[in-house]
Design a protein around this motif. Sequence first.
Motif, PDB file in Angstrom:
ATOM      1  N   SER A 161       0.799  -1.228   0.000  1.00 48.72           N
ATOM      2  CA  SER A 161       0.000   0.000   0.000  1.00 48.72           C
ATOM      3  C   SER A 161       0.831   1.278   0.000  1.00 48.72           C
ATOM      4  O   SER A 161       0.323   2.344  -0.283  1.00 48.72           O
ATOM      5  CB  SER A 161      -0.938   0.004   1.216  1.00 48.72           C
ATOM      6  N   SER A 412      -9.190  -3.637   0.052  1.00 45.87           N
ATOM      7  CA  SER A 412      -8.827  -3.091  -1.258  1.00 45.87           C
ATOM      8  C   SER A 412      -7.843  -3.967  -2.029  1.00 45.87           C
ATOM      9  O   SER A 412      -7.289  -3.540  -3.037  1.00 45.87           O
ATOM     10  CB  SER A 412      -8.213  -1.690  -1.086  1.00 45.87           C
ATOM     11  N   GLU A 422      -2.549  -4.348  -4.624  1.00 48.90           N
ATOM     12  CA  GLU A 422      -3.075  -3.472  -3.592  1.00 48.90           C
ATOM     13  C   GLU A 422      -3.497  -2.168  -4.282  1.00 48.90           C
ATOM     14  O   GLU A 422      -2.655  -1.422  -4.790  1.00 48.90           O
ATOM     15  CB  GLU A 422      -2.008  -3.215  -2.535  1.00 48.90           C
ATOM     16  N   THR A 424      -4.443   0.564  -3.149  1.00 45.02           N
ATOM     17  CA  THR A 424      -3.900   1.783  -2.542  1.00 45.02           C
ATOM     18  C   THR A 424      -2.484   2.084  -3.032  1.00 45.02           C
ATOM     19  O   THR A 424      -2.046   3.235  -2.966  1.00 45.02           O
ATOM     20  CB  THR A 424      -3.910   1.677  -1.009  1.00 45.02           C
ATOM     21  N   GLU A 425      -1.761   1.054  -3.507  1.00 44.82           N
ATOM     22  CA  GLU A 425      -0.440   1.328  -4.079  1.00 44.82           C
ATOM     23  C   GLU A 425      -0.588   2.129  -5.376  1.00 44.82           C
ATOM     24  O   GLU A 425       0.182   3.052  -5.642  1.00 44.82           O
ATOM     25  CB  GLU A 425       0.331   0.032  -4.360  1.00 44.82           C
ATOM     26  N   GLU A 427      -2.996   4.171  -6.097  1.00 44.72           N
ATOM     27  CA  GLU A 427      -3.353   5.529  -5.691  1.00 44.72           C
ATOM     28  C   GLU A 427      -2.122   6.308  -5.208  1.00 44.72           C
ATOM     29  O   GLU A 427      -1.925   7.470  -5.573  1.00 44.72           O
ATOM     30  CB  GLU A 427      -4.395   5.461  -4.561  1.00 44.72           C
ATOM     31  N   HIS A 428      -1.307   5.654  -4.389  1.00 46.17           N
ATOM     32  CA  HIS A 428      -0.122   6.304  -3.828  1.00 46.17           C
ATOM     33  C   HIS A 428       0.834   6.767  -4.934  1.00 46.17           C
ATOM     34  O   HIS A 428       1.358   7.881  -4.896  1.00 46.17           O
ATOM     35  CB  HIS A 428       0.587   5.325  -2.887  1.00 46.17           C
ATOM     36  N   CYS A 441      -8.802   7.556  -6.210  1.00 46.71           N
ATOM     37  CA  CYS A 441      -9.216   6.300  -5.590  1.00 46.71           C
ATOM     38  C   CYS A 441      -9.377   5.245  -6.681  1.00 46.71           C
ATOM     39  O   CYS A 441     -10.080   5.467  -7.670  1.00 46.71           O
ATOM     40  CB  CYS A 441     -10.537   6.487  -4.831  1.00 46.71           C
ATOM     41  N   LYS A 496     -12.650  10.445   5.034  1.00 52.27           N
ATOM     42  CA  LYS A 496     -11.863   9.693   4.058  1.00 52.27           C
ATOM     43  C   LYS A 496     -12.686   9.447   2.793  1.00 52.27           C
ATOM     44  O   LYS A 496     -13.927   9.501   2.817  1.00 52.27           O
ATOM     45  CB  LYS A 496     -11.426   8.348   4.656  1.00 52.27           C
ATOM     46  N   ARG A 499     -14.594   4.682  -0.445  1.00 54.62           N
ATOM     47  CA  ARG A 499     -14.247   3.651  -1.436  1.00 54.62           C
ATOM     48  C   ARG A 499     -15.447   2.761  -1.756  1.00 54.62           C
ATOM     49  O   ARG A 499     -15.668   2.368  -2.901  1.00 54.62           O
ATOM     50  CB  ARG A 499     -13.088   2.796  -0.917  1.00 54.62           C
TER      51      ARG A 499
END
Length: 508
Positions: A161, A412, A422, A424-425, A427-428, A441, A496, A499
């Motif tokens: 993530s 996620s 993942e 969120t990775e 997104e990051h 997202c 937040k 999602r």
Amino acid sequence: MIKNILEYFEKTVEKHGDKIAVIDGERQITFNALASNAWSVGTAIYKKSNAQIKQPVAVLLPKSIECITADIGVVYSGNAYMNLDVKTPMQRIGNIIKLVQPAYIITDEKYYDVLKTVYPAEQILLIDNLVKELSEHDMLLQHLEKVIDTDPLCLINTSGSTGTPKSVVLNHKSFIDFIEWALTATKWSNDEIIGSLSPAIFDIYSFELCMLMAKSSTIVVIPDTFAAFPVKILQLMEKYKVSFIFWVPTIMVNIANMDLLSRIPLPDLKMVWFAGEVFPTKQFNYWYAQLPKTIFVNLYGPIEITLDCTYFIVNRDIPDNEPLPIGHPCRNTDILILDENDALVTGIGVEGELCVRGTSLAMGYYNNPEKTAAAFVQNPLNKSYPETIYRTGDIVCLNDKNEILFKGRKDSLIKHSGYRIELTEIEHVIVNILKLVNNGCAVYDFTKKEIVFFYESEAEQSVAEFRKNIGKALPNYMIPTKYIRKDILPRNTNGKIDRLKLKEEVNQ
């Protein structure tokens, strides 16, 4: 008692030394020659490392005779191999290297110069030089007496993530356990020919490597370029009389949709295993009808479980509109289905999180104690002594035949084209590293099997521009297919990004 995977290989080479071990395009290599080259690699690493063991040694090579030689050679040195994807951007490889800090990286001239940008040149070993080393086989066998079954065999990288992949550590014992289960549960002979399609970074490849060593199986390397040409894959299988495949269903769905099995018969195909994502039952039934004498096995298990923890040998007709079960636990593996209060779920159709205990569990994430502690936890049903379970985050239930059914993800984490990703990775990388948008997202459209990226931005950006920029930091399988701009992304009560609401928008 087997305490090291190489104990299988030593017997295989002794009994089947002249047999073909690997077919790689127009090239072939026997078990004798493969072993000799691997001993040279092992000897070279042993000498360079001053006889150190249990260190990660990375391999940056295409799946090939050389890659297989390097992996086995690393194991002979008493260390653990970690295959890197030659198609992955060097920035991401650099992140992995920074986390794991491998003792050496084995590569070839093609990747040497670019690898030097992220890793010390003096620790880069060229495979062509390693196989020229004068091997000291007896010395390696004596050295391997220090390696026990709970020592690491390999590291496999999975999505993380924070933008840095997690490196899962798998040991000899867990692979030995899975091999013995496979030999007991399925009809495996000493003459299987494996149609190897999965990348070398997949756990499926590591299983194929183990079966080469344990049961003298011949690996037929299916080139990556064939993925877009299923006809070529089947023709290659027909040519070499492939008897076993273990694939992610994506390519099998394409073959079914194109009705290729009616045009290219595969009479030698005895066993078909599949895992990594849901196989739509309609397309599975095409394979099942076209190959009535073939054994089909649906397997399930995250990378943190060596290799899989449940299986279902298809032994009955299943309607197109019903899911294939993931079946029952593999031998010496226990499955716990827990509710939100960590109590065992009972009853048909009652959903809970699938958790696993047993030898098959990974040792944890390399150099990542926080992530390890979060995923590998004390069994909440056992208050008497330490007992680790792995929480998969997958929601399952039992059907009326007491078979486990996969229902979906808890969080996620997704499986896409066989890769564990993942979200969120993604997104990051897009928001914090590349800074392409103000906020974003990523969600997964399970119907269309595509990653959708919602983003906040003053102006809409083209899909082509997104993909071009993201491709500099992420591999193709992690690049979203669809992009949706919103002035403001929905928020939940915590402030937040919501999602779940976005997920519902794409999965209506």
